[in-house]
Design a protein around this motif. Structure first.
Motif, PDB file in Angstrom:
ATOM      1  N   ILE A  95     -40.937 -26.396 -58.599  1.00 51.33           N
ATOM      2  CA  ILE A  95     -40.187 -26.120 -57.371  1.00 51.33           C
ATOM      3  C   ILE A  95     -40.692 -24.835 -56.730  1.00 51.33           C
ATOM      4  O   ILE A  95     -40.876 -23.821 -57.420  1.00 51.33           O
ATOM      5  N   ASP A  96     -40.890 -24.886 -55.416  1.00 53.31           N
ATOM      6  CA  ASP A  96     -41.332 -23.704 -54.679  1.00 53.31           C
ATOM      7  C   ASP A  96     -40.550 -23.629 -53.369  1.00 53.31           C
ATOM      8  O   ASP A  96     -40.414 -24.634 -52.661  1.00 53.31           O
TER       9      ASP A  96
ATOM     10  N   SER B 282     -39.869 -27.375 -51.709  1.00 51.55           N
ATOM     11  CA  SER B 282     -40.732 -28.513 -52.006  1.00 51.55           C
ATOM     12  C   SER B 282     -40.787 -28.675 -53.521  1.00 51.55           C
ATOM     13  O   SER B 282     -40.736 -27.683 -54.263  1.00 51.55           O
ATOM     14  N   VAL B 283     -40.867 -29.920 -53.975  1.00 53.34           N
ATOM     15  CA  VAL B 283     -40.816 -30.206 -55.408  1.00 53.34           C
ATOM     16  C   VAL B 283     -41.955 -31.150 -55.781  1.00 53.34           C
ATOM     17  O   VAL B 283     -42.199 -32.150 -55.090  1.00 53.34           O
ATOM     18  N   GLY B 284     -42.649 -30.814 -56.842  1.00 52.32           N
ATOM     19  CA  GLY B 284     -43.662 -31.700 -57.403  1.00 52.32           C
ATOM     20  C   GLY B 284     -43.201 -32.203 -58.763  1.00 52.32           C
ATOM     21  O   GLY B 284     -42.697 -31.435 -59.579  1.00 52.32           O
ATOM     22  N   VAL B 285     -43.355 -33.506 -59.023  1.00 47.75           N
ATOM     23  CA  VAL B 285     -42.848 -34.115 -60.258  1.00 47.75           C
ATOM     24  C   VAL B 285     -43.995 -34.798 -60.989  1.00 47.75           C
ATOM     25  O   VAL B 285     -44.797 -35.521 -60.382  1.00 47.75           O
ATOM     26  N   ALA B 286     -44.060 -34.573 -62.293  1.00 49.46           N
ATOM     27  CA  ALA B 286     -45.036 -35.259 -63.138  1.00 49.46           C
ATOM     28  C   ALA B 286     -44.355 -35.635 -64.450  1.00 49.46           C
ATOM     29  O   ALA B 286     -43.436 -34.946 -64.911  1.00 49.46           O
ATOM     30  N   ILE B 287     -44.794 -36.729 -65.052  1.00 41.64           N
ATOM     31  CA  ILE B 287     -44.200 -37.239 -66.288  1.00 41.64           C
ATOM     32  C   ILE B 287     -45.189 -37.067 -67.438  1.00 41.64           C
ATOM     33  O   ILE B 287     -46.359 -37.449 -67.317  1.00 41.64           O
ATOM     34  N   ALA B 288     -44.709 -36.483 -68.541  1.00 37.90           N
ATOM     35  CA  ALA B 288     -45.513 -36.375 -69.761  1.00 37.90           C
ATOM     36  C   ALA B 288     -45.257 -37.624 -70.599  1.00 37.90           C
ATOM     37  O   ALA B 288     -44.144 -37.816 -71.105  1.00 37.90           O
TER      38      ALA B 288
ATOM     39  N   PHE C 210     -39.987 -22.053 -59.539  1.00 39.36           N
ATOM     40  CA  PHE C 210     -39.117 -22.466 -60.635  1.00 39.36           C
ATOM     41  C   PHE C 210     -39.691 -23.739 -61.244  1.00 39.36           C
ATOM     42  O   PHE C 210     -40.457 -24.470 -60.601  1.00 39.36           O
ATOM     43  N   VAL C 211     -39.284 -24.023 -62.484  1.00 37.45           N
ATOM     44  CA  VAL C 211     -39.740 -25.244 -63.145  1.00 37.45           C
ATOM     45  C   VAL C 211     -38.626 -25.765 -64.042  1.00 37.45           C
ATOM     46  O   VAL C 211     -37.851 -24.991 -64.607  1.00 37.45           O
ATOM     47  N   ILE C 212     -38.549 -27.087 -64.135  1.00 39.22           N
ATOM     48  CA  ILE C 212     -37.547 -27.739 -64.981  1.00 39.22           C
ATOM     49  C   ILE C 212     -38.266 -28.683 -65.930  1.00 39.22           C
ATOM     50  O   ILE C 212     -39.133 -29.460 -65.512  1.00 39.22           O
ATOM     51  N   LEU C 213     -37.914 -28.622 -67.221  1.00 42.07           N
ATOM     52  CA  LEU C 213     -38.324 -29.628 -68.202  1.00 42.07           C
ATOM     53  C   LEU C 213     -37.108 -30.500 -68.467  1.00 42.07           C
ATOM     54  O   LEU C 213     -36.044 -29.986 -68.837  1.00 42.07           O
ATOM     55  N   LYS C 214     -37.246 -31.812 -68.296  1.00 41.84           N
ATOM     56  CA  LYS C 214     -36.111 -32.715 -68.438  1.00 41.84           C
ATOM     57  C   LYS C 214     -36.529 -33.950 -69.221  1.00 41.84           C
ATOM     58  O   LYS C 214     -37.529 -34.597 -68.876  1.00 41.84           O
TER      59      LYS C 214
ATOM     60  N   GLN D 264     -51.729 -31.137 -69.541  1.00 42.47           N
ATOM     61  CA  GLN D 264     -52.081 -31.172 -68.124  1.00 42.47           C
ATOM     62  C   GLN D 264     -50.865 -31.426 -67.241  1.00 42.47           C
ATOM     63  O   GLN D 264     -50.938 -31.297 -66.015  1.00 42.47           O
ATOM     64  N   VAL D 265     -49.704 -31.737 -67.838  1.00 41.06           N
ATOM     65  CA  VAL D 265     -48.563 -32.204 -67.059  1.00 41.06           C
ATOM     66  C   VAL D 265     -48.062 -31.160 -66.062  1.00 41.06           C
ATOM     67  O   VAL D 265     -47.653 -31.497 -64.945  1.00 41.06           O
ATOM     68  N   VAL D 266     -48.109 -29.875 -66.421  1.00 41.80           N
ATOM     69  CA  VAL D 266     -47.646 -28.834 -65.495  1.00 41.80           C
ATOM     70  C   VAL D 266     -48.612 -28.715 -64.313  1.00 41.80           C
ATOM     71  O   VAL D 266     -48.193 -28.581 -63.160  1.00 41.80           O
ATOM     72  N   THR D 267     -49.901 -28.797 -64.589  1.00 46.18           N
ATOM     73  CA  THR D 267     -50.897 -28.788 -63.510  1.00 46.18           C
ATOM     74  C   THR D 267     -50.713 -30.001 -62.604  1.00 46.18           C
ATOM     75  O   THR D 267     -50.845 -29.901 -61.378  1.00 46.18           O
ATOM     76  N   ASP D 268     -50.379 -31.153 -63.217  1.00 47.34           N
ATOM     77  CA  ASP D 268     -50.128 -32.358 -62.419  1.00 47.34           C
ATOM     78  C   ASP D 268     -48.925 -32.153 -61.497  1.00 47.34           C
ATOM     79  O   ASP D 268     -48.952 -32.550 -60.322  1.00 47.34           O
ATOM     80  N   ALA D 269     -47.864 -31.547 -62.024  1.00 54.21           N
ATOM     81  CA  ALA D 269     -46.675 -31.280 -61.205  1.00 54.21           C
ATOM     82  C   ALA D 269     -47.010 -30.316 -60.072  1.00 54.21           C
ATOM     83  O   ALA D 269     -46.508 -30.452 -58.948  1.00 54.21           O
ATOM     84  N   ASP D 270     -47.865 -29.350 -60.362  1.00 52.98           N
ATOM     85  CA  ASP D 270     -48.296 -28.396 -59.326  1.00 52.98           C
ATOM     86  C   ASP D 270     -49.098 -29.113 -58.240  1.00 52.98           C
ATOM     87  O   ASP D 270     -48.965 -28.810 -57.049  1.00 52.98           O
TER      88      ASP D 270
END
Length: 619
Positions: free
Chosen positions: A210-211, A296-302, A256-260, A311-317
């Motif tokens: 999240i940014d 704005s929010v970027g979402v990626a699934i591990a 910000f970042v969320i792990l869910k 790589q999942v955080v880079t994918d979300a970015d």
């Protein structure tokens, strides 16, 4: 320089355990060992091959007191040199007493931070536990017994205080001071745990990056205190939207970042992203003043089948970047297309850096024609990239990436350096080319050395036109830019305002800079035969320019009908594909020789008007 023979003796003969660790720039407690001597391996039980590449946490044994552990972390985080005596464990679990010292080192050339760790094994000097005989206690002095009891109570209180301090230090080490969320360090530690659970147990999870889109505007308009309140408000909102099983962290700034956990469906992930975007669209209010600040929010699934779940955080970015590029205030799932684009962008960035080193950027030229005489009056110099494998590339293929990399100024310098040689080559055609126009980026215009480069280039300033984008002069008219424009004017360089009407056009802006030439953007010129409103709009722009004493150039002239109408409307100069596309200096020279500089029939005497300008008067 230390002779290798001496350095090898330090490794072999020194009885003090020594190790060097390369530390993170952001956190002194994050490090990796790069070297250790034999004494270090002997004392700790870790062979050099086992220690190198490992984090400093391998030196924290199970029997080390928690208070000592936290003391070490605190000192490392603050980059403080220190020494401590503690009970610790070797690799095999055996306990021993040691003196551990840490010394902060830095490399003046690279700026890297290092730790020198020293370990000395000590004799176990703890006293044997004392045994008290009941008879001796009965015979002891009652007053001494009371003092002993009081001392025990004091020690218990101090021990409780130290445990509380240890808990506080542990909390501070993992918590963002402003929002109370997890900090970057704690997030990175937890992410590794989540990834291990993914590998071992198949526990898939989502990352939401999240940014805030307009955080800088809030800081600038309402003040930094308001910015802090906004961050706290966003943190509270994220707590409200997430579950106790989720991890919410502030990485720094407005990120910000969320792990869910993923669960059975990704629907709850998309619903969360939707709600975050929705709630942040509500105007933020502080002390009676409000400001819009979307997110704005970027979402990626591990997923378990991922080759590289790290790589999942880079994918979300990457997904976040895509959401911002689509207009901000929205969210986006990561896709393989984004991944491919990211790889292509990284390759392009690498190629651009090499292109600057190899000076692969070359000038192309597009003619500007005097509307009255039909002769060439100037040539606009445009940048092209002579790519070693892809051929000649137009700016659309690389300019945005170059701007994001901050190398536009360097490209400008390379192109401008070729101008003198290009002019000399064109002049050999013995055709009068009064001027050459050069586009200048905002960074180049704000560079004080730009004026020096013009003076030392050997180019006659009277033959030079500097074209400035409208957004440059209206958005960035700082003192340096203002000084540069004044110096250009004093040198006799012509100033042209490019792409007029596409940014934040204002008459007050024109009055501030007073360019010699006003260039009407092609988007206004091309529809003048198809849209009823286009002609009056172009006439109004021409009228503004003429009223302020400027010469007017029409860009995007693609047909003779365009050219004739714009000449009748009062444009002084014409530029577009009808007269020639951007071309190499060799092709322009050939065209100058073939046409002898006459690109269009001269306006007939009976159609001349007061707008006729002498050849070479401008542009």
């Amino acid at each position: 320089m230390i002779p290798p023979q001496i350095f090898s003796q330090i490794n072999d003969k020194c009885s003090e355990g020594l190790a060097l660790a390369l530390a993170s720039d952001e956190d002194g407690a994050i490090m990796e060992f790069q070297w250790c001597n034999k004494a270090f391996s002997k004392i700790t039980g870790y062979a050099a091959s086992e220690a190198i590449g490992q984090r400093g946490t391998i030196l924290i044994g199970a029997d080390m007191e928690q208070g000592v552990h936290l003391y070490i972390i605190e000192k490392l985080m603050k980059w403080e040199n220190f020494s401590t005596k503690t009970l610790n464990n070797r690799k095999n679990g055996e306990t021993y007493w040691q003196r551990m010292s840490w010394t902060h080192l830095s490399d003046p050339e690279t700026g890297d931070h290092w730790w020198l760790c020293s370990i000395i094994e000590l004799e176990d000097d703890r006293p044997e536990p004392a045994t008290i005989d009941a008879k001796d206690l009965a015979a002891s002095d009652h007053e001494s017994f009371v003092r002993a009891v009081e001392q025990v109570h004091l020690l218990e209180k101090e021990n409780a205080r130290l445990h509380q301090l240890a808990r506080s230090v542990a909390k501070d080490a993992n918590e963002d001071a402003l929002t109370g969320l997890s900090n970057r360090r704690h997030f990175e530690v937890e992410l590794k745990t989540w990834i291990e659970n993914l590998k071992k147990h198949g526990t898939e999870f989502a990352v939401l990056y999240i940014d805030l889109d307009r955080f800088k505007f809030v800081n600038d308009s309402l003040g930094h205190d308001a910015g802090d309140r906004l961050l706290v408000s966003v943190a509270d909102m994220l707590r409200d939207l997430t579950d106790t099983s989720d991890l919410v962290a502030r990485l720094g700034g407005d990120e910000f970042v969320i792990l869910k956990p993923l669960g059975d469906t990704a629907l709850n992930i998309s619903s969360l992203a939707d709600e975050i975007v929705k709630r942040t669209q509500t105007p933020f209010t502080c002390d009676g003043k409000s400001a819009a600040c979307s997110a704005s929010v970027g979402v990626a699934i591990a997923k378990t089948k991922m080759d590289n779940p790290q790589q999942v955080v880079t994918d979300a970015d990457e997904a976040l970047y895509h959401a911002k590029s689509q207009g901000k205030g929205r969210w986006s799932f990561f896709t393989e297309e984004m991944h491919a684009k990211s790889i292509a962008t990284k390759q392009l960035s690498s190629d651009l850096l090499l292109a600057c080193e190899r000076r692969e950027f070359i000038p192309y030229f597009q003619p500007l024609i005097d509307a009255t005489t039909g002769r060439i009056s100037s040539a606009e110099m445009l940048v092209r990239w002579d790519h070693p494998t892809r051929g000649i590339l137009a700016p659309a293929a690389f300019l945005e990436t170059a701007a994001n990399m901050g190398i536009l100024k360097r490209i400008d310098e390379i192109i401008f350096a070729s101008l003198s040689e290009a002019l000399a080559y064109l002049d050999e055609a013995n055709i009068d080319l009064p001027r050459v126009a050069v586009n200048v980026s905002a960074g180049r215009l704000a560079d004080p050395s730009f004026i020096h480069d013009i003076r030392s280039s050997g180019i006659d300033p009277a033959r030079l036109t500097i074209e400035i984008l409208e957004s440059v002069y209206l958005d960035r008219m700082g003192d340096v830019v203002r000084w540069t424009i004044d110096e250009l004017d004093e040198l006799g360089v012509t100033i042209a305002l490019d792409d007029f009407g596409t940014g934040h056009a204002s008459v007050s802006g024109l009055l501030e800079i007073r360019p010699d030439i006003l260039k009407i953007d092609r988007h206004f010129i091309q529809p003048i035969f198809d849209e009823a409103s286009a002609t009056p709009l172009v006439e109004s722009i021409i009228s503004i320019g003429k009223g302020l004493g400027m010469l007017v150039v029409a860009e995007g002239v693609e047909t003779e009908e365009h050219a004739r109408l714009l000449r009748e409307m009062g444009c002084d100069y014409l530029q577009g594909f009808y007269f020639g596309r951007p071309m190499s200096k060799e092709d322009l020279r050939a065209m100058l020789i073939e046409t002898e500089g006459q690109f269009w029939p001269q306006q007939s005497a009976d159609s001349e008007s007061g707008n006729i300008r002498a050849l070479g008067q401008a542009v």
